[in-house]
Design a protein around this motif. Structure first.
Motif, PDB file in Angstrom:
ATOM      1  N   PHE A  94     -16.839 133.561 139.515  1.00 18.04           N
ATOM      2  CA  PHE A  94     -16.608 134.979 138.705  1.00 18.04           C
ATOM      3  C   PHE A  94     -15.484 135.075 137.737  1.00 18.04           C
ATOM      4  N   VAL A  95     -14.611 133.864 137.866  1.00 23.06           N
ATOM      5  CA  VAL A  95     -13.654 133.827 136.755  1.00 23.06           C
ATOM      6  C   VAL A  95     -14.311 133.441 135.381  1.00 23.06           C
ATOM      7  N   MET A  96     -15.193 132.567 135.444  1.00 16.27           N
ATOM      8  CA  MET A  96     -15.915 132.268 134.362  1.00 16.27           C
ATOM      9  C   MET A  96     -16.556 133.254 133.555  1.00 16.27           C
ATOM     10  N   GLU A 111     -26.715 143.189 137.115  1.00 18.07           N
ATOM     11  CA  GLU A 111     -27.694 142.161 136.862  1.00 18.07           C
ATOM     12  C   GLU A 111     -27.144 140.862 137.254  1.00 18.07           C
ATOM     13  N   PHE A 112     -26.067 140.437 136.855  1.00 19.43           N
ATOM     14  CA  PHE A 112     -25.160 139.165 137.214  1.00 19.43           C
ATOM     15  C   PHE A 112     -25.329 138.991 138.666  1.00 19.43           C
ATOM     16  N   PHE A 113     -24.652 139.958 139.257  1.00 15.30           N
ATOM     17  CA  PHE A 113     -24.658 139.727 141.031  1.00 15.30           C
ATOM     18  C   PHE A 113     -26.218 139.485 141.542  1.00 15.30           C
ATOM     19  N   PRO A 122     -22.681 129.791 145.717  1.00 15.62           N
ATOM     20  CA  PRO A 122     -21.378 130.273 146.223  1.00 15.62           C
ATOM     21  C   PRO A 122     -20.358 130.858 145.371  1.00 15.62           C
ATOM     22  N   SER A 123     -19.886 131.807 145.752  1.00 18.68           N
ATOM     23  CA  SER A 123     -18.712 132.464 145.028  1.00 18.68           C
ATOM     24  C   SER A 123     -17.319 131.757 145.208  1.00 18.68           C
ATOM     25  N   ALA A 141     -28.244 132.586 134.934  1.00 15.93           N
ATOM     26  CA  ALA A 141     -27.797 133.813 135.500  1.00 15.93           C
ATOM     27  C   ALA A 141     -26.734 134.478 134.273  1.00 15.93           C
ATOM     28  N   LEU A 142     -25.920 134.056 133.677  1.00 15.12           N
ATOM     29  CA  LEU A 142     -25.177 134.207 132.552  1.00 15.12           C
ATOM     30  C   LEU A 142     -25.861 134.908 131.309  1.00 15.12           C
ATOM     31  N   ALA A 143     -27.071 133.859 131.090  1.00 19.44           N
ATOM     32  CA  ALA A 143     -28.089 134.049 130.000  1.00 19.44           C
ATOM     33  C   ALA A 143     -28.877 135.253 130.234  1.00 19.44           C
TER      34      ALA A 143
END
Lengths: 290, 214
Positions: A94-96, A111-113, A122-123, A141-143
């Motif tokens: 989540f930091v990234m 959307e990301f979550f 894993p978070s 997921a980022l994309a």
């Protein structure tokens, strides 16, 4: 319809390699699969589109404009996954994510979550503890989390198990289903493209062999299987019938782009469905005698 | 531009945060040992060392994880990436000055070493000038060749900068040039020279990074 991506006679030369005179276009709502052996220019093509390298000649237009003119707004509409994870691996996912989201005007945390949970990532683990497949899922997921209109993926499924590959392919298909977005996808795993691609682009040692609708490719090219006598007869008739072949002591196998002529001239020779794997093998290697 | 620039600087700061405790310890040891052995300029040495370590560790971290490729693909420009690195490096120098002077001040209050004296303004300014000039020398090389190859070149760059400064001073002595000018002229001269070096370094870095293949 205005293409999302258009390359006109793009050439890029490195020491010992040239991506030669490549032109292609991708309209909204389609998946373009890019195939070719190692060193054929797939990653170079993606680096050119992403403005990581500059073409020597030719032009690249995204969303009707060039990266030079509107770099930030163009990149805002692109989602990308590279063949190697580019992540600060010492931080939590989540930091990234928070680092990346600040760059996008239409970032969507929900959307990301959703993707994050879907991929069962894993978070509470730093990214360096993610497996290769998990990193690729995380990059995916980022994309997909900022409503990009063009998704560019360089070998995204190479580190994934078949179940995860299937999941990502389904996601990509769902992503373009509203007809606004497109996907450019390079891979060695040609069965992925047979499943989802609308167009196939074949690169071979930097040369653009074709970009065609997938169905046309599968109709045009057929696998030819026969005896060595059949091979000799075909080659005597016209070498143009065979795009490439292999032979052994029992017979030969090859690919033809003239299945009707083979059927007419040599009715006893078997013509079969040609997979993209076989197509890539025979079109990029003229003959292989074992 | 403002948002992405802040995001890029924030990202650098986030990475630099990881080594704060190590650098505090490094500064403490350096200031105490240099002051104890009678060596001059412990604050300048501590600040310059910490600033370079910080700047280069962010560059190495980015190089190792191929982060330039990621950031060059995000909605930002290479000009912003270079500008952010210069801003964060200058910020790091200021933070280093703040930390080293704070460490020295705390040491003077504690019964650790009686030879440590608080930093002066002159030492802080000298530290800022030396650290920033070394950073101005390093960053264009980094943006031209990336961290791995810059590792081999940076020692040469720092040596050249040191030799140029020492050479200039020797030349001034040899020619017997009288540099007795008013403090205001000194400040103006230094400001002009510093700005010219910084601007030249920045423009060179932008030019190098723009044409670099990622």
């Amino acid at each position: 319809m205005e293409p999302l991506l258009e390359l006109n006679q793009v050439t890029k030369t490195f020491s010992g390699f040239t991506l030669n005179n490549l032109s292609l276009r991708l309209e909204p709502g389609f998946i373009l699969g890019c195939i070719g052996p190692n060193g054929s220019g797939k990653t170079t093509l993606i680096r050119l589109i992403m403005h990581l390298i500059q073409p020597d000649t030719g032009s690249i237009h995204l969303f009707g404009t060039s990266m030079d003119a509107q770099e930030r707004s163009v990149k805002d509409r692109i989602g990308f996954v590279y063949d190697e994870p580019c992540l600060y691996e010492d931080v939590l996912p989540f930091v990234m994510k928070n680092m990346v989201k600040q760059f996008y005007s239409r970032w969507d945390d929900q959307e990301f979550f959703r993707y994050f949970e879907l991929f069962e990532l894993p978070s509470d683990k730093a990214l360096k503890h993610f497996s290769q497949g998990m990193k690729m899922k995380y990059m995916t997921a980022l994309a997909l989390s900022h409503h990009a209109q063009l998704i560019i993926l360089d070998e995204p499924t190479s580190g994934l198990d078949p179940v995860s590959r299937h999941e990502i392919l389904e996601l990509l298909q769902a992503y373009i289903s509203d007809g606004d977005a497109s996907v450019l996808f390079s891979t060695h795993i040609t069965s992925d493209l047979e499943r989802i691609a609308d167009y196939i682009c074949l690169l071979d040692h930097g040369n653009h062999r074709f970009t065609l609708p997938k169905d046309e490719v599968l109709d045009r090219y057929k696998l030819v299987i026969g005896s060595l006598e059949d091979l000799a007869a075909i080659l005597q008739n016209s070498t143009a019938f065979l795009c490439g072949y292999t032979k052994n002591s029992f017979g030969f196998e090859g690919v033809t782009d003239a299945p009707e002529q083979i059927k007419n001239d040599f009715p006893h020779i078997a013509l079969e469905h040609c997979s993209l794997d076989n197509l890539m093998l025979y079109l990029t290697k003229r003959s292989l005698n074992i | 531009m403002k948002t992405t620039l802040i995001a890029l600087v924030y990202k650098d700061m986030l990475l630099q945060k990881r080594t704060v405790f190590f650098l505090l310890f490094f500064m403490l040891m350096l200031i105490v040992s240099m002051s104890g052995s009678g060596m001059s300029s412990p604050y300048v040495t501590a600040t310059v060392g910490a600033s370079l370590f910080w700047t280069m560790s962010v560059c190495s971290y980015e190089g190792f994880y191929k982060m330039e490729k990621l950031f060059a693909s995000l909605p930002t420009t290479r000009l912003e990436m270079v500008l952010a690195r210069y801003l964060s490096s200058l910020g790091v120098i200021l933070v280093s000055i703040l930390l080293s002077t704070s460490v020295g001040w705390i040491v003077t209050l504690l019964p650790i070493s009686s030879s440590v004296v608080p930093a002066t303004i002159i030492e802080a300014v000298t530290a800022f000038l030396i650290a920033s000039i070394l950073v101005f020398g390093y960053l264009p090389i980094y943006f031209k060749v990336g961290y791995l190859r810059s590792r081999m070149l940076n020692i040469a760059v720092f040596a050249v900068i040191g030799l140029v400064i020492a050479g200039l001073s020797l030349l001034i002595d040899a020619l017997g040039i009288n540099l007795t000018v008013t403090p205001l002229v000194w400040v103006l001269l230094i400001l002009i020279l510093w700005t010219a070096l910084g601007l030249g370094s920045f423009l060179l870095a932008v030019r190098f990074f723009h044409s670099r293949a990622l």
